[in-house]
Motif scaffolding. Sequence first.
Motif, PDB file in Angstrom:
ATOM      1  N   TYR A  38      41.669  70.176   9.531  1.00  0.00           N
ATOM      2  CA  TYR A  38      41.998  68.843   9.563  1.00  0.00           C
ATOM      3  C   TYR A  38      43.426  68.990  10.087  1.00  0.00           C
ATOM      4  O   TYR A  38      43.987  68.228  10.954  1.00  0.00           O
ATOM      5  CB  TYR A  38      41.794  68.184   8.524  1.00  0.00           C
ATOM      6  CG  TYR A  38      42.149  66.578   8.432  1.00  0.00           C
ATOM      7  CD1 TYR A  38      41.348  65.673   8.953  1.00  0.00           C
ATOM      8  CD2 TYR A  38      43.535  66.398   8.217  1.00  0.00           C
ATOM      9  CE1 TYR A  38      41.580  64.303   9.266  1.00  0.00           C
ATOM     10  CE2 TYR A  38      43.766  64.821   8.264  1.00  0.00           C
ATOM     11  CZ  TYR A  38      42.730  63.835   8.664  1.00  0.00           C
ATOM     12  OH  TYR A  38      43.184  62.772   8.958  1.00  0.00           O
ATOM     13  N   GLY A  39      44.412  69.624   9.454  1.00  0.00           N
ATOM     14  CA  GLY A  39      45.726  69.810   9.576  1.00  0.00           C
ATOM     15  C   GLY A  39      46.062  70.592  10.903  1.00  0.00           C
ATOM     16  O   GLY A  39      47.055  70.016  11.591  1.00  0.00           O
ATOM     17  N   VAL A  40      45.440  71.516  11.012  1.00  0.00           N
ATOM     18  CA  VAL A  40      45.741  72.545  12.109  1.00  0.00           C
ATOM     19  C   VAL A  40      45.450  71.622  13.505  1.00  0.00           C
ATOM     20  O   VAL A  40      46.154  71.508  14.404  1.00  0.00           O
ATOM     21  CB  VAL A  40      45.355  73.638  12.024  1.00  0.00           C
ATOM     22  CG1 VAL A  40      45.469  74.700  13.352  1.00  0.00           C
ATOM     23  CG2 VAL A  40      45.838  74.347  11.016  1.00  0.00           C
ATOM     24  N   PHE A  41      44.198  71.395  13.505  1.00  0.00           N
ATOM     25  CA  PHE A  41      43.338  70.788  14.845  1.00  0.00           C
ATOM     26  C   PHE A  41      43.556  69.361  14.922  1.00  0.00           C
ATOM     27  O   PHE A  41      44.224  68.746  15.910  1.00  0.00           O
ATOM     28  CB  PHE A  41      41.957  71.140  14.711  1.00  0.00           C
ATOM     29  CG  PHE A  41      41.771  72.596  14.900  1.00  0.00           C
ATOM     30  CD1 PHE A  41      42.047  73.251  16.208  1.00  0.00           C
ATOM     31  CD2 PHE A  41      41.358  73.585  13.917  1.00  0.00           C
ATOM     32  CE1 PHE A  41      41.590  74.919  16.300  1.00  0.00           C
ATOM     33  CE2 PHE A  41      41.342  75.027  13.924  1.00  0.00           C
ATOM     34  CZ  PHE A  41      41.407  75.428  15.109  1.00  0.00           C
ATOM     35  N   GLY A  42      43.174  68.510  13.763  1.00  0.00           N
ATOM     36  CA  GLY A  42      43.286  66.985  13.997  1.00  0.00           C
ATOM     37  C   GLY A  42      44.504  66.895  13.868  1.00  0.00           C
ATOM     38  O   GLY A  42      44.882  65.406  14.595  1.00  0.00           O
ATOM     39  N   GLY A  43      45.285  67.307  13.332  1.00  0.00           N
ATOM     40  CA  GLY A  43      46.953  66.618  13.231  1.00  0.00           C
ATOM     41  C   GLY A  43      47.663  67.411  14.043  1.00  0.00           C
ATOM     42  O   GLY A  43      48.125  66.772  15.191  1.00  0.00           O
ATOM     43  N   ALA A  44      47.953  68.846  13.934  1.00  0.00           N
ATOM     44  CA  ALA A  44      49.272  69.337  14.773  1.00  0.00           C
ATOM     45  C   ALA A  44      48.670  69.301  16.231  1.00  0.00           C
ATOM     46  O   ALA A  44      49.388  69.103  17.257  1.00  0.00           O
ATOM     47  CB  ALA A  44      49.406  70.816  14.250  1.00  0.00           C
ATOM     48  N   THR A  45      47.384  70.032  16.532  1.00  0.00           N
ATOM     49  CA  THR A  45      46.835  70.441  17.881  1.00  0.00           C
ATOM     50  C   THR A  45      46.847  68.993  18.813  1.00  0.00           C
ATOM     51  O   THR A  45      47.394  69.079  19.850  1.00  0.00           O
ATOM     52  CB  THR A  45      45.579  71.329  17.876  1.00  0.00           C
ATOM     53  OG1 THR A  45      45.787  72.248  17.118  1.00  0.00           O
ATOM     54  CG2 THR A  45      45.266  71.607  19.189  1.00  0.00           C
ATOM     55  N   ALA A  46      46.001  68.154  18.072  1.00  0.00           N
ATOM     56  CA  ALA A  46      45.648  66.833  18.992  1.00  0.00           C
ATOM     57  C   ALA A  46      46.756  66.134  19.319  1.00  0.00           C
ATOM     58  O   ALA A  46      47.172  65.923  20.368  1.00  0.00           O
ATOM     59  CB  ALA A  46      44.793  66.059  18.153  1.00  0.00           C
ATOM     60  N   GLN A  47      47.780  66.203  18.408  1.00  0.00           N
ATOM     61  CA  GLN A  47      49.095  65.143  18.647  1.00  0.00           C
ATOM     62  C   GLN A  47      50.081  66.088  19.697  1.00  0.00           C
ATOM     63  O   GLN A  47      50.550  65.292  20.489  1.00  0.00           O
ATOM     64  CB  GLN A  47      49.615  64.926  17.423  1.00  0.00           C
ATOM     65  CG  GLN A  47      48.966  63.881  16.670  1.00  0.00           C
ATOM     66  CD  GLN A  47      48.534  62.720  17.197  1.00  0.00           C
ATOM     67  OE1 GLN A  47      49.469  61.873  17.996  1.00  0.00           O
ATOM     68  NE2 GLN A  47      47.266  62.446  17.241  1.00  0.00           N
ATOM     69  N   MET A  72      41.150  62.620  29.336  1.00  0.00           N
ATOM     70  CA  MET A  72      40.959  63.881  28.923  1.00  0.00           C
ATOM     71  C   MET A  72      40.848  64.008  27.388  1.00  0.00           C
ATOM     72  O   MET A  72      40.038  64.633  26.937  1.00  0.00           O
ATOM     73  CB  MET A  72      41.863  64.855  29.418  1.00  0.00           C
ATOM     74  CG  MET A  72      41.822  65.089  30.903  1.00  0.00           C
ATOM     75  SD  MET A  72      42.865  66.198  31.722  1.00  0.00           S
ATOM     76  CE  MET A  72      44.723  65.387  31.292  1.00  0.00           C
ATOM     77  N   GLU A  73      41.449  63.520  26.521  1.00  0.00           N
ATOM     78  CA  GLU A  73      41.694  63.539  25.234  1.00  0.00           C
ATOM     79  C   GLU A  73      40.345  63.076  24.718  1.00  0.00           C
ATOM     80  O   GLU A  73      39.545  63.624  23.602  1.00  0.00           O
ATOM     81  CB  GLU A  73      42.693  62.899  24.507  1.00  0.00           C
ATOM     82  CG  GLU A  73      42.690  62.990  23.014  1.00  0.00           C
ATOM     83  CD  GLU A  73      43.886  62.264  22.400  1.00  0.00           C
ATOM     84  OE1 GLU A  73      44.516  62.829  21.145  1.00  0.00           O
ATOM     85  OE2 GLU A  73      44.656  61.410  22.964  1.00  0.00           O
ATOM     86  N   LEU A 114      42.927  68.790  27.648  1.00  0.00           N
ATOM     87  CA  LEU A 114      41.666  69.305  27.164  1.00  0.00           C
ATOM     88  C   LEU A 114      41.791  69.867  25.808  1.00  0.00           C
ATOM     89  O   LEU A 114      40.944  69.908  24.994  1.00  0.00           O
ATOM     90  CB  LEU A 114      41.054  70.427  28.195  1.00  0.00           C
ATOM     91  CG  LEU A 114      40.801  69.858  29.592  1.00  0.00           C
ATOM     92  CD1 LEU A 114      40.374  71.013  30.614  1.00  0.00           C
ATOM     93  CD2 LEU A 114      39.472  68.922  29.575  1.00  0.00           C
ATOM     94  N   LEU A 115      42.980  70.486  25.614  1.00  0.00           N
ATOM     95  CA  LEU A 115      43.286  71.061  24.324  1.00  0.00           C
ATOM     96  C   LEU A 115      43.239  70.051  23.244  1.00  0.00           C
ATOM     97  O   LEU A 115      42.775  69.912  22.044  1.00  0.00           O
ATOM     98  CB  LEU A 115      44.638  71.813  24.039  1.00  0.00           C
ATOM     99  CG  LEU A 115      44.842  72.429  22.985  1.00  0.00           C
ATOM    100  CD1 LEU A 115      43.905  73.422  22.276  1.00  0.00           C
ATOM    101  CD2 LEU A 115      46.327  73.016  23.063  1.00  0.00           C
ATOM    102  N   ALA A 116      43.839  68.544  23.537  1.00  0.00           N
ATOM    103  CA  ALA A 116      44.158  67.473  22.712  1.00  0.00           C
ATOM    104  C   ALA A 116      42.454  67.275  22.473  1.00  0.00           C
ATOM    105  O   ALA A 116      42.196  66.615  21.362  1.00  0.00           O
ATOM    106  CB  ALA A 116      44.593  66.398  23.481  1.00  0.00           C
ATOM    107  N   ALA A 117      41.803  67.287  23.537  1.00  0.00           N
ATOM    108  CA  ALA A 117      40.252  66.746  23.204  1.00  0.00           C
ATOM    109  C   ALA A 117      39.577  67.763  22.118  1.00  0.00           C
ATOM    110  O   ALA A 117      38.953  67.235  21.270  1.00  0.00           O
ATOM    111  CB  ALA A 117      39.569  67.008  24.464  1.00  0.00           C
TER     112      ALA A 117
END
Length: 314
Positions: free
Chosen positions: A90-99, A117-118, A173-176
Amino acid sequence: MAEIVAERMEVGVRRPHSALVGWTAALVSACAFGTAGAFAKPLLASGWSAGAVVTVRLGLAAIVLLVPGLIVLRGRWQLLLSQWRPLLAYGVFGGATAQVAFFNAVQYVPVGLALLMEYLAILLVVVWVALRSRRLPSRLTLIGTVVAIAGLVVVLDPGGMVGLDLRGVAWGLLAACGLAVYFVISARPMELPPLTFVSVGLAVGTLTIAIAGLVGLMPLQASFVDVVFVGLTLPWWAPLVVLALVAAATAYALGFVGVQYLGSTVASFVGLTEVLFAVAWAWLLLGELPGLLQLVGGVIMLAGVAAVQRGQSD
């Protein structure tokens, strides 16, 4: 029995009153998330890097939520250890990566295309749920998927965007991918109180970006000059406070509750309304009036969301 309950939660089967709570939380969350672009724009223009904005945004939100989050935990520290994998994801992908990926994308491509794209994340969520449940989505869900995406395309009008930078496409695409993980992880049944999960998850995301900045994987640049916003000259910290309290703390906390009640598939489609809210905030705060085409696309998109909700409930 536990697997059946988890599966029903994943596909969004809820009692009527639960659905009302879920829809309310998800819509308010989308509205709060929609403010991010308007308040981050003056910071990025004044010299802030995307990583620095997200670090402060998530960090302040984590601080605000962490104390009440730990209070409701009531000393059950073993739950944090048992949930370390979803917390990390959640923190790495849903928080840091997406934003970080989204804010980086808008530096190379128009905001509308970055959002489009997101939100390809909804396709990833539908595929994930289908694979996990080992059954195809209902016909109505598939129709709603197509209609919602068509409405989103109409709202953002990507056909009118030229000269795309491939770096922006890659970041989008990474944000997606990060957003898809956010929806899937949030839908998992767990024993941790929602406030605890979100606060610790945001702290993990903040730490992830800080470490990445320290080792040189991403720039962390800040500028402490006044910013211009809605015709006013404001101190640099003013938009950061709004980003932290509204577009992060409120948005993530209510978003988690919404996904818990609606399931990842329905919640991801409700999250599409963030685009409508972002357009509305841009109109109110930046004077960017939406056109008739955007309004029509919004109606189409909401019709698709309703179809997905009905298809997941059948």
